[in-house]
Each structure stands twice: as C-alpha cells, then as structure tokens.
Design a protein around this motif. Structure first.
Motif, PDB file in Angstrom:
ATOM      1  N   LEU A  21      64.603  32.271  -2.093  1.00  0.00           N
ATOM      2  CA  LEU A  21      65.020  33.535  -2.842  1.00  0.00           C
ATOM      3  C   LEU A  21      64.008  33.889  -3.781  1.00  0.00           C
ATOM      4  O   LEU A  21      63.609  35.113  -3.823  1.00  0.00           O
ATOM      5  CB  LEU A  21      66.095  32.993  -3.650  1.00  0.00           C
ATOM      6  N   LEU A  22      63.093  33.103  -4.431  1.00  0.00           N
ATOM      7  CA  LEU A  22      62.253  33.289  -5.082  1.00  0.00           C
ATOM      8  C   LEU A  22      60.847  34.188  -4.360  1.00  0.00           C
ATOM      9  O   LEU A  22      60.286  35.225  -4.841  1.00  0.00           O
ATOM     10  CB  LEU A  22      61.627  32.427  -5.892  1.00  0.00           C
ATOM     11  N   ALA A  23      60.656  33.527  -3.344  1.00  0.00           N
ATOM     12  CA  ALA A  23      59.674  34.280  -2.319  1.00  0.00           C
ATOM     13  C   ALA A  23      59.980  35.650  -2.074  1.00  0.00           C
ATOM     14  O   ALA A  23      59.283  36.461  -1.685  1.00  0.00           O
ATOM     15  CB  ALA A  23      59.477  33.344  -1.193  1.00  0.00           C
ATOM     16  N   GLU A  24      61.396  35.690  -1.504  1.00  0.00           N
ATOM     17  CA  GLU A  24      61.997  37.156  -1.275  1.00  0.00           C
ATOM     18  C   GLU A  24      61.662  38.161  -2.462  1.00  0.00           C
ATOM     19  O   GLU A  24      61.360  39.305  -2.135  1.00  0.00           O
ATOM     20  CB  GLU A  24      63.243  37.093  -0.814  1.00  0.00           C
ATOM     21  N   LEU A  25      61.942  37.666  -3.681  1.00  0.00           N
ATOM     22  CA  LEU A  25      61.846  38.259  -4.929  1.00  0.00           C
ATOM     23  C   LEU A  25      60.380  38.658  -4.993  1.00  0.00           C
ATOM     24  O   LEU A  25      60.142  39.998  -5.242  1.00  0.00           O
ATOM     25  CB  LEU A  25      62.498  37.804  -6.077  1.00  0.00           C
ATOM     26  N   ARG A  26      59.678  37.723  -4.806  1.00  0.00           N
ATOM     27  CA  ARG A  26      58.068  38.160  -5.307  1.00  0.00           C
ATOM     28  C   ARG A  26      57.555  39.195  -3.962  1.00  0.00           C
ATOM     29  O   ARG A  26      56.841  39.999  -4.147  1.00  0.00           O
ATOM     30  CB  ARG A  26      57.297  36.819  -5.158  1.00  0.00           C
ATOM     31  N   ARG A  27      58.036  39.041  -2.797  1.00  0.00           N
ATOM     32  CA  ARG A  27      57.746  40.045  -1.597  1.00  0.00           C
ATOM     33  C   ARG A  27      58.264  41.625  -2.297  1.00  0.00           C
ATOM     34  O   ARG A  27      57.505  42.503  -1.952  1.00  0.00           O
ATOM     35  CB  ARG A  27      58.365  39.631  -0.443  1.00  0.00           C
ATOM     36  N   ASP A  28      59.710  41.562  -2.618  1.00  0.00           N
ATOM     37  CA  ASP A  28      60.086  42.822  -2.982  1.00  0.00           C
ATOM     38  C   ASP A  28      59.233  43.329  -4.151  1.00  0.00           C
ATOM     39  O   ASP A  28      59.040  44.538  -4.390  1.00  0.00           O
ATOM     40  CB  ASP A  28      61.473  42.685  -3.348  1.00  0.00           C
ATOM     41  N   VAL A  29      59.069  42.549  -5.225  1.00  0.00           N
ATOM     42  CA  VAL A  29      58.425  43.052  -6.364  1.00  0.00           C
ATOM     43  C   VAL A  29      57.062  43.458  -5.745  1.00  0.00           C
ATOM     44  O   VAL A  29      56.288  44.473  -6.389  1.00  0.00           O
ATOM     45  CB  VAL A  29      58.237  41.883  -7.452  1.00  0.00           C
ATOM     46  N   ALA A  30      56.312  42.800  -4.983  1.00  0.00           N
ATOM     47  CA  ALA A  30      55.129  43.106  -4.469  1.00  0.00           C
ATOM     48  C   ALA A  30      55.185  44.481  -3.677  1.00  0.00           C
ATOM     49  O   ALA A  30      54.230  45.431  -3.656  1.00  0.00           O
ATOM     50  CB  ALA A  30      54.574  42.112  -3.629  1.00  0.00           C
ATOM     51  N   TYR A  31      56.060  44.727  -2.939  1.00  0.00           N
ATOM     52  CA  TYR A  31      56.231  46.161  -2.281  1.00  0.00           C
ATOM     53  C   TYR A  31      56.660  47.359  -3.385  1.00  0.00           C
ATOM     54  O   TYR A  31      56.065  48.296  -2.988  1.00  0.00           O
ATOM     55  CB  TYR A  31      57.501  45.934  -1.338  1.00  0.00           C
ATOM     56  N   ALA A  32      57.474  46.907  -4.345  1.00  0.00           N
ATOM     57  CA  ALA A  32      57.570  48.067  -5.265  1.00  0.00           C
ATOM     58  C   ALA A  32      56.368  48.243  -6.057  1.00  0.00           C
ATOM     59  O   ALA A  32      56.075  49.473  -6.380  1.00  0.00           O
ATOM     60  CB  ALA A  32      58.713  47.381  -6.451  1.00  0.00           C
ATOM     61  N   ASP A  33      55.413  47.304  -6.394  1.00  0.00           N
ATOM     62  CA  ASP A  33      54.034  47.632  -7.064  1.00  0.00           C
ATOM     63  C   ASP A  33      53.184  48.288  -6.033  1.00  0.00           C
ATOM     64  O   ASP A  33      52.556  49.151  -6.420  1.00  0.00           O
ATOM     65  CB  ASP A  33      53.676  46.112  -7.570  1.00  0.00           C
ATOM     66  N   LEU A  34      53.441  48.050  -4.662  1.00  0.00           N
ATOM     67  CA  LEU A  34      52.509  48.663  -3.690  1.00  0.00           C
ATOM     68  C   LEU A  34      52.864  50.204  -3.787  1.00  0.00           C
ATOM     69  O   LEU A  34      52.142  51.159  -3.690  1.00  0.00           O
ATOM     70  CB  LEU A  34      52.712  48.290  -2.405  1.00  0.00           C
ATOM     71  N   GLN A  35      54.205  50.483  -3.748  1.00  0.00           N
ATOM     72  CA  GLN A  35      54.861  52.005  -3.790  1.00  0.00           C
ATOM     73  C   GLN A  35      54.214  52.521  -4.973  1.00  0.00           C
ATOM     74  O   GLN A  35      53.986  53.638  -5.047  1.00  0.00           O
ATOM     75  CB  GLN A  35      56.161  51.780  -3.670  1.00  0.00           C
ATOM     76  N   ASN A  36      54.464  51.693  -6.161  1.00  0.00           N
ATOM     77  CA  ASN A  36      54.004  52.317  -7.526  1.00  0.00           C
ATOM     78  C   ASN A  36      52.413  52.712  -7.320  1.00  0.00           C
ATOM     79  O   ASN A  36      51.952  53.704  -8.041  1.00  0.00           O
ATOM     80  CB  ASN A  36      54.260  51.579  -8.607  1.00  0.00           C
ATOM     81  N   SER A  37      51.670  51.876  -7.191  1.00  0.00           N
ATOM     82  CA  SER A  37      50.259  52.064  -6.801  1.00  0.00           C
ATOM     83  C   SER A  37      49.875  53.224  -6.214  1.00  0.00           C
ATOM     84  O   SER A  37      48.971  53.883  -6.257  1.00  0.00           O
ATOM     85  CB  SER A  37      49.529  50.878  -6.357  1.00  0.00           C
TER      86      SER A  37
END
Length: 518
Positions: free
Chosen positions: A441-457
């Motif tokens: 679950l934490l790994a999935e969250l990190r993946r989602d957060v990383a994707y959100a950061d990618l979209q923001n960047s």
C-alpha cells in the motif's frame, strides 16, 4: 446687536451639529453579515458527473475568489482610464445666484489731491449702485492647456496600469491551474487508497485482538507476544498517519473548485487511473524564448518601463508655462447695470520661473527611473530563465522518481503475492502478511505521489513559459465549453511545438462560439 447675537448662535449650532462621535458596528450587524457571507461562500454548485482535471480547473477558475478580485481590480483600472480621459476636457461651469439685503449698499467717496496727497472730506451725500434684491447667472468655459497635456500623459499611464492588472490576473490563473492540478492528483490518490486502508486497519486491529487473547491465555511466551503486538501497533500507527494525510485531499480540492464543504462528487481518474507519462520534446532555447515573450511578470516590467518614461514627460510638461483660456456668458438683474447681459473672453499665461532650475534634476531623475526599470526588467528576465531551467530539471527528475516508484511497486506486489501464497500454506505468520500488505500500500501511495509530482512538474514547465491554459475571453464561456478548451490546450501542449494561448484560442473559437454564455 440682535443680528450679531443671532449670527453667533447660528455659528455655535452649526459647529455643534458637525461634531462626530465614534459609532461601532453592532453585534447584530456582524452576525447578519457573517450569515450572508456564509450563504454566499457555501452556495450549492451542481455536480452532475465525475469531475475530470479539465473540469476541476474550469470550476476553480469560474469560482475562485482571488481570480474575481483581480478581475475587479482590472475593471477598476479601466474606470480610472475613463476618469482621467474626462480630465482632458475643458470645464464648462454654469452658476446662478440670488441675493437680498435689508438696506441699500450705499457708499460715498473722498477726493484725493494729486499734488499734496491729502483727502478732501466727502460732501455727506451717498450713492447706490446695486439693488437690494438681485439675481445673477453665468455659463463659463475654461481650459488649461498645461492640464490637458498632463491629463493626456496620466491617461496613458493609467492605460498601462490597466494592462498590468490584466497580466496579474493571468498570473493568478496560472497559480490556480497549478494548485488545482496538485490537489486533483492528491485527491485521486486519496480516493483510491482510502478504500484499501480501512480493510487493512480492520485486519491489523483483529490480529492485535487475537494476539492479546494469545498473551492472556499464555499460548506464547509473553515477550514474543508483546513483540508481535508492538509490530502490529506500528503498522496501525503508520496506517492511521497515512489515512490522516489523505483525508483532507478531496476537501482541499472542493475548496479550490468553490464547492460547498461536504458536497459529494466523484473524480474521473479514480476508477480508471491513467499513469501516462507526459512528454516534452521542446528544446530548451525555445522554452527560454517563449518565457521571455509571455511571462506575465516580464510583460509587467515593460509596462512599468513605459510608465516611468511617461513620468519623465509629465515632469517636463509640469515645468512649462500654463495657458488658461476662458470664455463666458453673464447676466446681472440689477437695474443699475447698463448692460445686464454680456460676454467675456480671456487668456492668461503663468510660469514659475524657478522651474528652470529644476530641469537638470528632473532629467537626472528621468534617466535614473528608466535605468531602474531596465535593471528590474533584466533581473526579472534572469529569474524567469532560471525558473525555466529549474522546472525542466525537476520534470526530468520527477520522471526518474516515477519510474523508480513504479519498479518498487512492482517488486512489492510480487512480494505480497508470494506472502499471500505462503500464508495460505501456513508457511508465514499473519503479521508478515499484514506487514507486506502495508508495504504494498505504501509503495502504491509513493507511486501515486510520484505521478502527481510528475504532473505538477510538467504543468510547472508551461507555467514557467507563461503558456495560457485558458482563452483570453474565458469569462464568457460556459463551464462545459471552458472544460473543452482546457482539454484542447492540454492536447496541444503534448505536441512537439505547442502553440501559444492566442493561437489555440483563434483556432477553436469558431467551434465553441455557440456554447458561449453571453
């Protein structure tokens, strides 16, 4: 004596009537205002279907208070232009009066001897040249040429300030876009993961209760049971902290979109998440050119430079001689006036000769202002170029982080599958299964957060270039057509040579004009 007493009494009453006492706002007024503000800020906004990122941005733009504030500031600046334009016109004053006195304005004169300079006493007779009762009126035209020149320069400055307010409105829209983009992807992650956290919390809580029963029944050594419970409590604490971080994401997004707190709505990317990596193939030199041409801060510095140059012109005009032109039509009803109606024309020139000594100082000040404006523009340009490069670097690093988070999630999911298979065969403990479920679950969250950061960047790169996501006349569009425009801009940004906002607006305006709300 009576007249003086009456005058003094009237003056005292007038002074007493003009006194001002503090008048605080009552509690009832504050309560009424608070209630009306609450109703206005929490008014219902219909949500008929799942909200996409395009619609979320459109809703935020339509309902955002900061955007409305900047729009009103622009409208105020436009009004200032109109006011200053009226100041360039000459004044045309119409006046009328009536006077009545209880006695004639009688007077007498003494004769002056031009040789000795002595006065010969008056003969004792009086003369009257004005009626007791008379009326006057006139229509007078006046124009100060110097004021006209100054008003013309000031009008140009106010026009530039209006354009500055429009650029600041653009900046607010850019910030809204970034804030909504970040909040949207956080809300999507929260919506997806909260549904998985609660069952895991229940499972860990059940395992903790079972462990406590095992400890009380002495089925395991006490220290081993306590170690087991401590690990379960660590898992529960991590899950609770994760849940707390995710709970407010959707509320934050709702606030940005102007939705009433507690409004239920779905997000389009929750059920079918698309983790497509946005690509950017624009060369960095092109990004720099677009940034220097389109960033609101830089465009504002150009207008500030024009305002500074106009201030120098205004200072020079203010030192020129002033020319007053006057003309008027007058009437006096007094019978003692031979010509009761007459016209008058005149011209007057005035000049403060000491202004000559200010010319050198004003020129030096003008050069200093222009040099300051130029340095401010260059400093802002350097800051913008730095932001463009930093945005590109963060985008590249965000892609690497997302790829790494995806690989980590893939490994965590395979470990979780192996752990579940082992648990079915009774080869591992329930704690191991819960722990690996949490890790997944934490790994999935990190993946989602990383994707959100990618979209923001990715979005920040285009904001750093001053690219407009909204058409120039976005306020005239309906919510649906505005969402469509935003989607088309996003698609254009994915191309190798993304078009500027003005170009996309010109091409799509004909397709969506029938959807506009006039």
């Amino acid at each position: 004596m009576f007249k003086k007493t009456l005058l003094a009494t009237s003056l005292a009453l007038a002074i007493t009537g003009c006194s001002v006492t503090p008048n605080s706002i009552s509690t009832d007024q504050l309560a009424t205002t608070a209630q009306s503000d609450l109703e206005l800020l929490t008014q219902d906004v219909a949500v008929e279907s799942a909200i996409s990122l395009d619609e979320a941005i459109a809703r935020a733009v339509v309902n955002n208070r900061d955007r409305k504030l900047k729009a009103l500031e622009a409208a105020l600046a436009q009004g200032q232009i109109d006011l200053v334009s009226h100041e360039m016109l000459p004044s045309l004053t119409a006046s009328a009066g009536y006077s009545k006195r209880d006695e004639y304005a009688a007077s007498q004169s003494a004769t002056l001897d031009p040789v000795t300079g002595e006065l010969t006493p008056a003969s004792g007779s009086y003369s009257v040249s004005q009626d007791k009762e008379r009326g006057t009126y006139d229509v007078a035209f006046a124009w100060n040429v110097l004021d006209f020149g100054l008003s013309y320069v000031r009008a140009g400055q106010h026009a530039d300030r209006y354009l500055i307010s429009k650029e600041r409105e653009r900046k607010v829209l850019h910030n809204i876009t970034q804030d909504v983009r970040a909040a949207y992807w956080r809300a999507v992650s929260a919506e997806r993961l909260l549904g998985k956290i609660n069952p895991l919390i229940n499972e860990a809580s059940g395992a903790l209760r079972d462990s406590q029963k095992v400890e009380s029944q002495r089925l395991l050594p006490p220290l081993e049971a306590l170690y087991y419970q401590r690990e379960l409590l660590d898992v529960l604490r991590a899950l609770q902290s994760l849940r707390q971080d995710l709970m407010g994401a959707k509320t934050e997004l709702a606030g940005l979109m102007g939705l009433k707190p507690g409004t239920q709505f779905d997000l389009a990317d929750v059920q079918a998440p698309d983790f497509t990596v946005p690509q950017l193939s624009m060369p960095v030199y092109k990004m720099e050119e677009l940034a220097l041409q389109q960033r609101p801060e830089l465009i504002e510095t150009h207008y500030q430079k024009r305002i500074s140059a106009a201030e120098a012109r205004a200072a020079i005009i203010d030192m020129l001689p002033g020319i007053n032109l006057t003309a008027g039509v007058y009437n006096d009803s007094s019978d003692y006036v031979l010509h009761q109606d007459w016209t008058s024309f005149g011209a007057q020139i005035s000049w403060n000769l000491f202004d000559v000594f200010k010319v050198g100082a004003e020129r030096r000040m003008a050069k200093t202002r222009e040099a300051l404006a130029e340095e401010q523009r260059l400093a802002a340009s350097m800051a913008v170029l730095t932001q463009v490069h930093l945005a590109r670097i963060r985008y590249q690093e965000a892609m690497k982080s997302f790829d790494l988070a995806g690989d980590y999630l893939s490994v965590a999911e395979r470990i979780g599958d192996q752990t579940r298979n082992a648990a079915q065969l009774k080869r591992t403990s329930k704690l191991d299964l819960i722990r690996e479920s949490l890790n997944t679950l934490l790994a999935e969250l990190r993946r989602d957060v990383a994707y959100a950061d990618l979209q923001n960047s990715y979005g920040r790169m285009y904001v750093s270039m001053g690219m407009d996501l909204l058409p120039e006349d976005y306020a005239t569009y309906s919510l649906e057509s505005l969402s469509q425009q935003i989607g088309e801009r996003f698609s254009a940004w994915q191309s190798e040579q993304p078009e500027t906002g003005a170009q996309v607006s010109a091409e799509t305006e004909s397709d969506t004009s029938e959807d506009k709300v006039i």
